[in-house]
Scaffold this motif. Sequence first.
Motif, PDB file in Angstrom:
ATOM      1  N   LEU A  68       0.852  -1.224   0.156  1.00  0.00           N
ATOM      2  CA  LEU A  68      -0.092  -0.012  -0.044  1.00  0.00           C
ATOM      3  C   LEU A  68       1.012   1.386   0.061  1.00  0.00           C
ATOM      4  CD1 LEU A  68      -2.932   1.205  -0.001  1.00  0.00           C
ATOM      5  CD2 LEU A  68      -2.716   0.916   2.368  1.00  0.00           C
ATOM      6  N   ALA A  69       2.049   1.245   0.848  1.00  0.00           N
ATOM      7  CA  ALA A  69       2.971   2.328   0.912  1.00  0.00           C
ATOM      8  C   ALA A  69       3.498   2.749  -0.587  1.00  0.00           C
ATOM      9  CB  ALA A  69       3.733   2.259   1.860  1.00  0.00           C
ATOM     10  N   TYR A  70       3.857   1.498  -1.156  1.00  0.00           N
ATOM     11  CA  TYR A  70       4.505   1.698  -2.796  1.00  0.00           C
ATOM     12  C   TYR A  70       3.399   2.211  -3.619  1.00  0.00           C
ATOM     13  CZ  TYR A  70       6.042  -0.235  -6.967  1.00  0.00           C
ATOM     14  OH  TYR A  70       6.554  -0.252  -8.355  1.00  0.00           O
ATOM     15  N   ARG A  71       2.211   1.701  -3.383  1.00  0.00           N
ATOM     16  CA  ARG A  71       1.241   2.204  -4.479  1.00  0.00           C
ATOM     17  C   ARG A  71       0.841   3.428  -4.020  1.00  0.00           C
ATOM     18  NH1 ARG A  71      -3.509  -1.914  -5.614  1.00  0.00           N
ATOM     19  NH2 ARG A  71      -4.351   0.140  -6.320  1.00  0.00           N
ATOM     20  N   ARG A  72       1.074   4.144  -2.847  1.00  0.00           N
ATOM     21  CA  ARG A  72       0.912   5.705  -2.565  1.00  0.00           C
ATOM     22  C   ARG A  72       2.145   6.422  -2.796  1.00  0.00           C
ATOM     23  NH1 ARG A  72      -2.476   4.766   3.064  1.00  0.00           N
ATOM     24  NH2 ARG A  72      -4.477   4.183   2.083  1.00  0.00           N
ATOM     25  N   PRO A 110      19.181  10.059  -9.086  1.00  0.00           N
ATOM     26  CA  PRO A 110      18.522  11.338  -9.140  1.00  0.00           C
ATOM     27  C   PRO A 110      17.270  11.430  -8.263  1.00  0.00           C
ATOM     28  CG  PRO A 110      18.812  10.403 -11.350  1.00  0.00           C
ATOM     29  CD  PRO A 110      19.408   9.360 -10.309  1.00  0.00           C
ATOM     30  N   ILE A 111      16.474  10.317  -7.900  1.00  0.00           N
ATOM     31  CA  ILE A 111      15.554  10.297  -7.005  1.00  0.00           C
ATOM     32  C   ILE A 111      15.878  10.616  -5.409  1.00  0.00           C
ATOM     33  CG2 ILE A 111      15.475   7.919  -6.135  1.00  0.00           C
ATOM     34  CD1 ILE A 111      12.234   7.975  -6.688  1.00  0.00           C
ATOM     35  N   ALA A 112      16.933  10.749  -4.956  1.00  0.00           N
ATOM     36  CA  ALA A 112      17.371  11.000  -3.796  1.00  0.00           C
ATOM     37  C   ALA A 112      17.691  12.406  -3.690  1.00  0.00           C
ATOM     38  CB  ALA A 112      18.548   9.956  -3.360  1.00  0.00           C
ATOM     39  N   VAL A 113      16.669  13.217  -3.482  1.00  0.00           N
ATOM     40  CA  VAL A 113      17.073  14.503  -3.403  1.00  0.00           C
ATOM     41  C   VAL A 113      16.409  15.106  -2.266  1.00  0.00           C
ATOM     42  CG1 VAL A 113      17.744  14.999  -5.875  1.00  0.00           C
ATOM     43  CG2 VAL A 113      15.332  15.235  -5.182  1.00  0.00           C
ATOM     44  N   ASP A 114      15.687  14.328  -1.312  1.00  0.00           N
ATOM     45  CA  ASP A 114      14.818  14.960  -0.330  1.00  0.00           C
ATOM     46  C   ASP A 114      14.895  13.764   0.784  1.00  0.00           C
ATOM     47  OD1 ASP A 114      13.013  15.873   1.180  1.00  0.00           O
ATOM     48  OD2 ASP A 114      11.091  15.570  -0.116  1.00  0.00           O
ATOM     49  N   TYR A 115      15.224  14.573   1.903  1.00  0.00           N
ATOM     50  CA  TYR A 115      15.298  13.635   3.103  1.00  0.00           C
ATOM     51  C   TYR A 115      13.653  13.060   3.527  1.00  0.00           C
ATOM     52  CZ  TYR A 115      20.230  15.067   3.538  1.00  0.00           C
ATOM     53  OH  TYR A 115      21.509  15.339   3.431  1.00  0.00           O
ATOM     54  N   ASP A 116      12.680  13.867   3.119  1.00  0.00           N
ATOM     55  CA  ASP A 116      11.392  13.212   3.507  1.00  0.00           C
ATOM     56  C   ASP A 116      11.025  11.999   2.350  1.00  0.00           C
ATOM     57  OD1 ASP A 116       9.208  13.644   5.258  1.00  0.00           O
ATOM     58  OD2 ASP A 116       8.082  14.422   3.730  1.00  0.00           O
ATOM     59  N   LEU A 117      11.879  11.747   1.736  1.00  0.00           N
ATOM     60  CA  LEU A 117      11.471  10.480   0.781  1.00  0.00           C
ATOM     61  C   LEU A 117      11.270   9.555   1.638  1.00  0.00           C
ATOM     62  CD1 LEU A 117      11.423   9.488  -2.307  1.00  0.00           C
ATOM     63  CD2 LEU A 117      13.937   8.789  -1.609  1.00  0.00           C
ATOM     64  N   PRO A 118       9.875   8.546   1.306  1.00  0.00           N
ATOM     65  CA  PRO A 118       9.357   7.438   2.127  1.00  0.00           C
ATOM     66  C   PRO A 118      10.129   6.428   1.235  1.00  0.00           C
ATOM     67  CG  PRO A 118       7.630   8.283   0.675  1.00  0.00           C
ATOM     68  CD  PRO A 118       8.808   9.345   0.496  1.00  0.00           C
ATOM     69  N   VAL A 119      10.911   5.508   2.148  1.00  0.00           N
ATOM     70  CA  VAL A 119      11.684   4.550   1.574  1.00  0.00           C
ATOM     71  C   VAL A 119      11.426   3.209   2.191  1.00  0.00           C
ATOM     72  CG1 VAL A 119      13.776   3.525   0.928  1.00  0.00           C
ATOM     73  CG2 VAL A 119      13.659   6.190   1.007  1.00  0.00           C
ATOM     74  N   VAL A 120      11.002   2.188   1.295  1.00  0.00           N
ATOM     75  CA  VAL A 120      10.598   0.838   2.141  1.00  0.00           C
ATOM     76  C   VAL A 120      11.708  -0.173   1.493  1.00  0.00           C
ATOM     77  CG1 VAL A 120       8.777  -0.921   2.452  1.00  0.00           C
ATOM     78  CG2 VAL A 120       8.031   1.383   2.209  1.00  0.00           C
ATOM     79  N   VAL A 121      12.333  -0.517   2.565  1.00  0.00           N
ATOM     80  CA  VAL A 121      13.459  -1.357   2.224  1.00  0.00           C
ATOM     81  C   VAL A 121      12.956  -2.981   2.218  1.00  0.00           C
ATOM     82  CG1 VAL A 121      15.810  -2.148   2.578  1.00  0.00           C
ATOM     83  CG2 VAL A 121      15.116   0.136   2.941  1.00  0.00           C
ATOM     84  N   LEU A 122      13.512  -3.817   1.156  1.00  0.00           N
ATOM     85  CA  LEU A 122      13.140  -5.157   1.139  1.00  0.00           C
ATOM     86  C   LEU A 122      14.362  -6.177   0.928  1.00  0.00           C
ATOM     87  CD1 LEU A 122      10.455  -6.953   0.534  1.00  0.00           C
ATOM     88  CD2 LEU A 122      10.937  -6.856  -1.826  1.00  0.00           C
ATOM     89  N   CYS A 123      14.424  -6.934   1.592  1.00  0.00           N
ATOM     90  CA  CYS A 123      15.394  -8.159   1.588  1.00  0.00           C
ATOM     91  C   CYS A 123      14.668  -9.334   1.435  1.00  0.00           C
ATOM     92  CB  CYS A 123      16.604  -8.000   2.607  1.00  0.00           C
ATOM     93  SG  CYS A 123      15.770  -8.608   4.240  1.00  0.00           S
TER      94      CYS A 123
END
Length: 167
Positions: free
Chosen positions: A46-50, A93-106
């Motif tokens: 859901l977070a990814y879709r948003r 290029p996407i990493a320009v904002d500290y507010d970027l929501p990142v979901v890490v998957l292993c």
Amino acid sequence: MSVTPPATPIGADSCPVPPPGSRGIDEILADARTRLRRLDPEQAHLAYRRGALLVDIRPAGQRAAHGTVPGALAIERNVLEWRLDPRCPARLPIAVDYDLPVVVLCQEGYTSSLAAAALQELGLRRATDVVGGFAAWRIAGLPALGPTPPHHPSPVAPPVTAGRAAH
């Protein structure tokens, strides 16, 4: 001549005495997870879709063997911080904002916790990970591709006349 046994016995059930101030991986992992609001696979989807950035940190061989999430950004763990640190010249290029929501998957949700905590240390305060990793994602029936099957020649031989002109 007497032989003095080593200070730390070596065997399957023993560990060497750790240096003062060091922490074991279980402590480090538990500490990392206290800083995360971990997501179950459905919440992560859901977070990814948003609009959250879903980052798969597994090595290429593991992604090929187990499959991938369509649209996930593959950034292997060994370069993750350099690619997502907004102040780093090697960032994406996407990493320009500290507010970027990142979901890490292993693969199983362990390495991703350590990676998400490292991203938070860089200032990416919304970084988190997926409980259970890709294995749990797959079990939940969420979108996945693969695994990439290894290439095997067909066990059925072509007809003897293949490639010959007909008489």
